[in-house]
Design a protein around this motif. Sequence first.
Motif, PDB file in Angstrom:
ATOM      1  N   GLU A  31      -3.355  19.089  10.371  1.00 53.94           N
ATOM      2  CA  GLU A  31      -2.562  19.695  11.446  1.00 53.94           C
ATOM      3  C   GLU A  31      -1.391  20.489  10.866  1.00 53.94           C
ATOM      4  N   ALA A  32      -0.703  19.917   9.876  1.00 50.37           N
ATOM      5  CA  ALA A  32       0.432  20.613   9.269  1.00 50.37           C
ATOM      6  C   ALA A  32      -0.021  21.872   8.533  1.00 50.37           C
ATOM      7  N   ALA A  33      -1.142  21.780   7.815  1.00 56.35           N
ATOM      8  CA  ALA A  33      -1.655  22.950   7.107  1.00 56.35           C
ATOM      9  C   ALA A  33      -2.058  24.048   8.083  1.00 56.35           C
ATOM     10  N   GLN A  34      -2.735  23.680   9.159  1.00 52.59           N
ATOM     11  CA  GLN A  34      -3.156  24.671  10.152  1.00 52.59           C
ATOM     12  C   GLN A  34      -1.950  25.384  10.760  1.00 52.59           C
ATOM     13  N   ALA A  61       4.440  23.884   5.706  1.00 45.86           N
ATOM     14  CA  ALA A  61       3.622  22.733   6.106  1.00 45.86           C
ATOM     15  C   ALA A  61       4.423  21.441   6.025  1.00 45.86           C
ATOM     16  N   ARG A  62       5.222  21.299   4.964  1.00 44.26           N
ATOM     17  CA  ARG A  62       6.072  20.108   4.835  1.00 44.26           C
ATOM     18  C   ARG A  62       7.037  20.008   6.009  1.00 44.26           C
ATOM     19  N   ASN A  63       7.609  21.118   6.393  1.00 47.67           N
ATOM     20  CA  ASN A  63       8.551  21.102   7.513  1.00 47.67           C
ATOM     21  C   ASN A  63       7.857  20.688   8.800  1.00 47.67           C
ATOM     22  N   ARG A  64       6.633  21.208   9.006  1.00 47.02           N
ATOM     23  CA  ARG A  64       5.885  20.837  10.219  1.00 47.02           C
ATOM     24  C   ARG A  64       5.523  19.366  10.198  1.00 47.02           C
ATOM     25  N   ALA A  65       5.099  18.872   9.035  1.00 44.56           N
ATOM     26  CA  ALA A  65       4.767  17.452   8.931  1.00 44.56           C
ATOM     27  C   ALA A  65       6.005  16.589   9.152  1.00 44.56           C
ATOM     28  N   ASP A  67       8.654  17.358  10.948  1.00 46.31           N
ATOM     29  CA  ASP A  67       8.965  17.378  12.381  1.00 46.31           C
ATOM     30  C   ASP A  67       8.067  16.411  13.147  1.00 46.31           C
ATOM     31  N   ARG A  68       6.779  16.405  12.784  1.00 46.90           N
ATOM     32  CA  ARG A  68       5.830  15.522  13.471  1.00 46.90           C
ATOM     33  C   ARG A  68       6.200  14.060  13.213  1.00 46.90           C
ATOM     34  N   ILE A  69       6.513  13.739  11.971  1.00 44.65           N
ATOM     35  CA  ILE A  69       6.829  12.351  11.620  1.00 44.65           C
ATOM     36  C   ILE A  69       8.131  11.909  12.283  1.00 44.65           C
ATOM     37  N   ARG A  70       9.098  12.808  12.329  1.00 51.80           N
ATOM     38  CA  ARG A  70      10.361  12.465  12.982  1.00 51.80           C
ATOM     39  C   ARG A  70      10.146  12.126  14.450  1.00 51.80           C
ATOM     40  N   ARG A  71       9.167  12.830  15.065  1.00 51.11           N
ATOM     41  CA  ARG A  71       8.899  12.557  16.482  1.00 51.11           C
ATOM     42  C   ARG A  71       8.195  11.231  16.697  1.00 51.11           C
ATOM     43  N   ASP A  72       7.594  10.730  15.661  1.00 49.93           N
ATOM     44  CA  ASP A  72       6.838   9.485  15.789  1.00 49.93           C
ATOM     45  C   ASP A  72       7.571   8.395  15.006  1.00 49.93           C
ATOM     46  N   TYR A  79       7.930   9.208   6.569  1.00 47.42           N
ATOM     47  CA  TYR A  79       8.926  10.270   6.456  1.00 47.42           C
ATOM     48  C   TYR A  79       9.812  10.033   5.233  1.00 47.42           C
ATOM     49  N   ASP A  80      10.218   8.777   5.027  1.00 49.34           N
ATOM     50  CA  ASP A  80      11.033   8.469   3.860  1.00 49.34           C
ATOM     51  C   ASP A  80      10.289   8.810   2.582  1.00 49.34           C
ATOM     52  N   LEU A  81       8.996   8.506   2.539  1.00 53.02           N
ATOM     53  CA  LEU A  81       8.194   8.810   1.361  1.00 53.02           C
ATOM     54  C   LEU A  81       8.102  10.315   1.157  1.00 53.02           C
ATOM     55  N   LEU A  82       7.857  11.045   2.227  1.00 57.09           N
ATOM     56  CA  LEU A  82       7.724  12.491   2.138  1.00 57.09           C
ATOM     57  C   LEU A  82       9.028  13.124   1.669  1.00 57.09           C
ATOM     58  N   ALA A  83      10.141  12.654   2.212  1.00 52.74           N
ATOM     59  CA  ALA A  83      11.434  13.242   1.863  1.00 52.74           C
ATOM     60  C   ALA A  83      11.759  13.026   0.390  1.00 52.74           C
ATOM     61  N   ALA A  84      11.215  11.944  -0.182  1.00 55.95           N
ATOM     62  CA  ALA A  84      11.508  11.639  -1.578  1.00 55.95           C
ATOM     63  C   ALA A  84      10.654  12.438  -2.545  1.00 55.95           C
ATOM     64  N   ARG A  85       9.584  13.117  -2.051  1.00 52.76           N
ATOM     65  CA  ARG A  85       8.690  13.858  -2.935  1.00 52.76           C
ATOM     66  C   ARG A  85       9.329  15.187  -3.362  1.00 52.76           C
ATOM     67  N   PRO A  86       9.039  15.658  -4.549  1.00 50.33           N
ATOM     68  CA  PRO A  86       9.465  17.015  -4.928  1.00 50.33           C
ATOM     69  C   PRO A  86       8.739  18.037  -4.083  1.00 50.33           C
ATOM     70  N   GLU A  87       9.359  19.201  -3.904  1.00 46.38           N
ATOM     71  CA  GLU A  87       8.801  20.186  -2.979  1.00 46.38           C
ATOM     72  C   GLU A  87       7.504  20.773  -3.487  1.00 46.38           C
ATOM     73  N   VAL A  88       7.353  20.983  -4.780  1.00 48.36           N
ATOM     74  CA  VAL A  88       6.133  21.556  -5.333  1.00 48.36           C
ATOM     75  C   VAL A  88       5.588  20.629  -6.409  1.00 48.36           C
TER      76      VAL A  88
END
Length: 388
Positions: A31-34, A61-65, A67-72, A79-88
């Motif tokens: 969904e985020a990639a699309q 895509a990261r921003n969309r993901a 946003d989706r995680i924040r809503r859920d 979300y915590d795991l995603l935020a801790a990942r490097p961007e690339v």
Amino acid sequence: MSAAERVFREEWGRVLATLVGFLGDFDLAEEAAQEAFAIAADRWPRDGVPDNPRAWLMRTARNRATDRIRRDRALVARYDLLAARPEVRSMRDERLELIFTCCHPALAAEAQVALTLRTLGGLTTDEIARAFLVPERTMAQRIVRAKRKIKAAGIPFRVPPDHLLGERLDAVLAVVYLIFNEGYGGRDELAAEAIWLGRALAELMPDSPEVHGLLAMMLLNDSRREARFDDGELVLLADQDRSRWNSAQIAAGRAALDRAIALGGRGPHVLQAAIASLHAETPCDWAEIAALYRELARLTGSPVVRLNLAIAVAETDGPEAGLRIVEDLGLDDFRYLHSTRGELLRRLGRTDEALNAYLRARELTDDGAERRFLERRLTELRRAAPWR
């Protein structure tokens, strides 16, 4: 193909693989990639393709993901795991992990093919359904069931350990080979997808001779695509206009074959590539082709391989010798056995038997071009035997 379309084609699998690795969730990643690709399709024609399109797509895509995680709120840990990942991150292992996940042996073969095309190939569900001649709803169900199976069974998103790698690689190569075979009969978009996947595998696993062998085989066989049909009618290899063969693709296929041989390859895909390379020579060395088919038959035990051996033997030792092999195969529901048998009987002047063989082949054939070819053969035989 525009610059934006080329980026979409090249980057879909990379972006999706990275997102699946971040999130561990096919649906959320897709969904985020699309959404990211849809935003790019809207903005890039107006603003131009960014200097680093992959980083732009990943960031969006990261921003969309996010946003989706924040809503859920139930996914706050993700979300915590995603935020801790490097961007690339490096894409290499993630694409490799994704194709091994799609081709996990716990999934049915048709699900492996569909999921591979959907994720790494970037085809829509409708495109995959049309390519395999099934309703879109049926294909959608296959893909959904495959994703659920991956989640329910806890199939890990990783390259398998070394002791399982050979077994799992065989499954991956079998899926790509199946996709190519489905496209070889005239569905060019599937053949192109298989070759694209083969190139990706060769990039990801540069020291695997069977990967290079499979890529070589596909390139060499696909090089004859323009000559295999004339106004929609099937043209046999011996009758093809070789000026219509793609010489650049033949050269690329032989380069991949050389790489496979340099790596010590003598597996089934390398042997098939060597056979395809010999078919591209003038004249064909049928004795060498027969020798390679004998080795391939020994490795695989496949009656279909022995059928191809029979064709090569018929060219070297005559149709009677080829027919002796065919009569011992027992592939009664395989249309190519009957069409091959019909051709050998035709060459031997056994017209009545040839007619019956071609009739059985036609009975088993749904493909329009192949049926028309068989009809032409039947018409020729009936003219030779007017009492029929």
